[in-house]
Design a protein around this motif. Structure first.
Motif, PDB file in Angstrom:
ATOM      1  N   PRO A 147       0.815  -1.229   0.000  1.00 36.12           N
ATOM      2  CA  PRO A 147       0.000   0.000   0.000  1.00 36.12           C
ATOM      3  C   PRO A 147       0.843   1.271   0.000  1.00 36.12           C
ATOM      4  CG  PRO A 147      -0.877  -1.588   1.572  1.00 36.12           C
ATOM      5  CD  PRO A 147       0.444  -2.119   1.116  1.00 36.12           C
ATOM      6  N   GLU A 148       1.921   1.320   0.794  1.00 33.79           N
ATOM      7  CA  GLU A 148       2.753   2.523   0.812  1.00 33.79           C
ATOM      8  C   GLU A 148       3.488   2.724  -0.514  1.00 33.79           C
ATOM      9  OE1 GLU A 148       3.955   0.277   4.281  1.00 33.79           O
ATOM     10  OE2 GLU A 148       1.943   0.304   3.480  1.00 33.79           O
ATOM     11  N   ILE A 149       3.935   1.618  -1.122  1.00 34.01           N
ATOM     12  CA  ILE A 149       4.636   1.728  -2.404  1.00 34.01           C
ATOM     13  C   ILE A 149       3.692   2.225  -3.489  1.00 34.01           C
ATOM     14  CG2 ILE A 149       5.865   0.425  -4.181  1.00 34.01           C
ATOM     15  CD1 ILE A 149       6.880  -1.418  -1.978  1.00 34.01           C
ATOM     16  N   LEU A 150       2.477   1.686  -3.533  1.00 35.25           N
ATOM     17  CA  LEU A 150       1.503   2.140  -4.524  1.00 35.25           C
ATOM     18  C   LEU A 150       1.126   3.595  -4.302  1.00 35.25           C
ATOM     19  CD1 LEU A 150      -0.843  -0.982  -4.737  1.00 35.25           C
ATOM     20  CD2 LEU A 150       0.916  -0.269  -6.365  1.00 35.25           C
ATOM     21  N   GLU A 165       2.160  18.530   0.165  1.00 28.26           N
ATOM     22  CA  GLU A 165       2.489  17.540   1.181  1.00 28.26           C
ATOM     23  C   GLU A 165       3.038  16.283   0.508  1.00 28.26           C
ATOM     24  OE1 GLU A 165       2.039  17.679   4.553  1.00 28.26           O
ATOM     25  OE2 GLU A 165       1.334  19.746   4.565  1.00 28.26           O
ATOM     26  N   ASP A 166       4.218  15.849   0.897  1.00 27.26           N
ATOM     27  CA  ASP A 166       4.806  14.619   0.376  1.00 27.26           C
ATOM     28  C   ASP A 166       4.243  13.440   1.160  1.00 27.26           C
ATOM     29  OD1 ASP A 166       6.295  15.938  -1.518  1.00 27.26           O
ATOM     30  OD2 ASP A 166       7.979  16.253  -0.165  1.00 27.26           O
ATOM     31  N   LEU A 167       3.021  13.063   0.829  1.00 26.06           N
ATOM     32  CA  LEU A 167       2.330  12.024   1.600  1.00 26.06           C
ATOM     33  C   LEU A 167       3.006  10.673   1.437  1.00 26.06           C
ATOM     34  CD1 LEU A 167      -0.075  11.351   3.394  1.00 26.06           C
ATOM     35  CD2 LEU A 167      -1.421  10.948   1.324  1.00 26.06           C
ATOM     36  N   GLY A 170       7.057   6.517   8.002  1.00 27.73           N
ATOM     37  CA  GLY A 170       6.250   6.185   9.179  1.00 27.73           C
ATOM     38  C   GLY A 170       5.928   4.707   9.272  1.00 27.73           C
ATOM     39  N   SER A 171       5.669   4.075   8.126  1.00 23.95           N
ATOM     40  CA  SER A 171       5.387   2.636   8.140  1.00 23.95           C
ATOM     41  C   SER A 171       6.615   1.843   8.562  1.00 23.95           C
ATOM     42  CB  SER A 171       4.924   2.192   6.754  1.00 23.95           C
ATOM     43  OG  SER A 171       4.771   0.795   6.699  1.00 23.95           O
ATOM     44  N   ALA A 172       7.794   2.250   8.095  1.00 18.85           N
ATOM     45  CA  ALA A 172       9.021   1.549   8.497  1.00 18.85           C
ATOM     46  C   ALA A 172       9.262   1.683   9.995  1.00 18.85           C
ATOM     47  CB  ALA A 172      10.208   2.101   7.705  1.00 18.85           C
ATOM     48  N   ALA A 173       9.057   2.881  10.533  1.00 20.04           N
ATOM     49  CA  ALA A 173       9.222   3.065  11.981  1.00 20.04           C
ATOM     50  C   ALA A 173       8.188   2.264  12.764  1.00 20.04           C
ATOM     51  CB  ALA A 173       9.112   4.553  12.318  1.00 20.04           C
ATOM     52  N   PHE A 174       6.963   2.200  12.252  1.00 16.22           N
ATOM     53  CA  PHE A 174       5.906   1.418  12.914  1.00 16.22           C
ATOM     54  C   PHE A 174       6.262  -0.062  12.926  1.00 16.22           C
ATOM     55  CE2 PHE A 174       1.888  -0.876  13.039  1.00 16.22           C
ATOM     56  CZ  PHE A 174       1.226  -0.231  14.067  1.00 16.22           C
ATOM     57  N   ASN A 175       6.746  -0.578  11.792  1.00 15.30           N
ATOM     58  CA  ASN A 175       7.129  -1.995  11.738  1.00 15.30           C
ATOM     59  C   ASN A 175       8.317  -2.300  12.638  1.00 15.30           C
ATOM     60  OD1 ASN A 175       5.127  -2.416   9.830  1.00 15.30           O
ATOM     61  ND2 ASN A 175       6.499  -2.097   8.106  1.00 15.30           N
TER      62      ASN A 175
END
Length: 285
Positions: free
Chosen positions: A120-123, A143-145, A152-157
């Motif tokens: 999802p983040e890559i797409l 905004e660079d979403l 943020g996903s990497a830090a969450f994982n």
């Protein structure tokens, strides 16, 4: 072509549309009416907008969860494929057949499984990049979403998922890392990735990602995969294993050692020394 004014009253304002009409004064096909479009959505009551947003987000989350689950199941089927190899058994002095995984577990975790969990983040980053490249005008304060979503996903994982995996293990049980070397290597590389992003965005080229920085970041991934694969195979170094010996005369100790699977019980007659001339049995791997 003549147009008519169409006014729509809302609690927070008014929307005015100019629609083309034909010679009879009726609306033409150029005036679009759709049940999917939400006209003047920003003028609706805030409570209604909030409810609609929450329902839409939950609906999107369910769709992403279903798609990711199917994608991860497909990847697990691919990585679980095995092949039969013929190996030489030194104890039996004959060739034996053994099933091994086609995909290396470390490589599969770093490539296919990581792709499935981060799809999802890559797409999102790809869609945002395509929209930015095809946009006619460039927004000054955009905004660079996609970028912040990936970080943020990497830090969450790295933090939350790892913590939940540890907490979810029942208290008496212990879950150990199978290959500590690969675990340390990937953990250090994950932290170094943040350091590299910090250097690239703050000091090397502030607030700008140059082409060579993008290529360096991209090439670091195959370097990580190859390094982890080499570490998983012990860097293909053949080490001579020293068989530990346990010498004891206590039956309780021997029974406990055998239950723990330390080694194989052999009589001392197969190997004697000056210290065990009495024929004390020992365990040898």
């Amino acid at each position: 072509m003549e147009t008519i004014e169409i006014r729509s009253e809302f609690p927070n304002g008014v929307i005015i549309e100019y629609a083309p009409v034909n010679e009879n004064g009726s609306l033409t096909n150029a005036y679009c009416t759709s049940w999917l479009l939400l006209p003047a959505e920003n003028l609706w009551p805030q409570v209604l907008r909030g409810i609609l947003y929450v329902v839409a987000i939950l609906y999107i989350f369910i769709g992403i969860a279903i798609g990711s689950d199917v994608f991860m199941t497909s990847i697990e089927v691919i990585t679980s494929k095995k092949r039969t190899v013929v190996l030489w058994d030194e104890e039996k002095n004959e060739n034996v057949q053994k099933e091994v995984l086609i995909w290396n577990e470390t490589v599969a975790n770093l490539t296919l499984l990581a792709l499935g969990s981060s799809a999802p983040e890559i797409l999102l980053a790809i869609v945002e990049t395509i929209n930015e490249l095809t946009a006619k005008t460039t927004l000054k304060h955009k905004e660079d979403l996609g970028f912040y979503t990936i970080v943020g996903s990497a830090a969450f994982n790295l933090l939350v998922i790892s913590g939940i995996c540890i907490i979810s293990v029942p208290s008496p049980e212990v879950k150990r890392v199978k290959d500590l070397g690969v675990f340390i290597l990937t953990s250090v590389c994950s932290l170094l990735a943040y350091v590299w992003l910090l250097c690239a965005l703050l000091w090397i080229s502030p607030n700008v990602v140059e082409i060579w920085e993008a290529w360096v970041t991209l090439m670091l991934f195959p370097v990580l995969v190859m390094s982890a694969y080499a570490q998983d195979n012990g860097w293909w170094m053949h080490r001579e294993k020293i068989d530990p010996e346990i010498v004891t005369e206590e039956p309780e100790v021997l029974t406990q050692v055998i239950r723990n699977g330390v080694g194989q019980l052999r009589p001392m007659s197969s190997r004697r020394s000056a210290k065990d001339s009495r024929g004390t049995p020992y365990l040898k791997r």
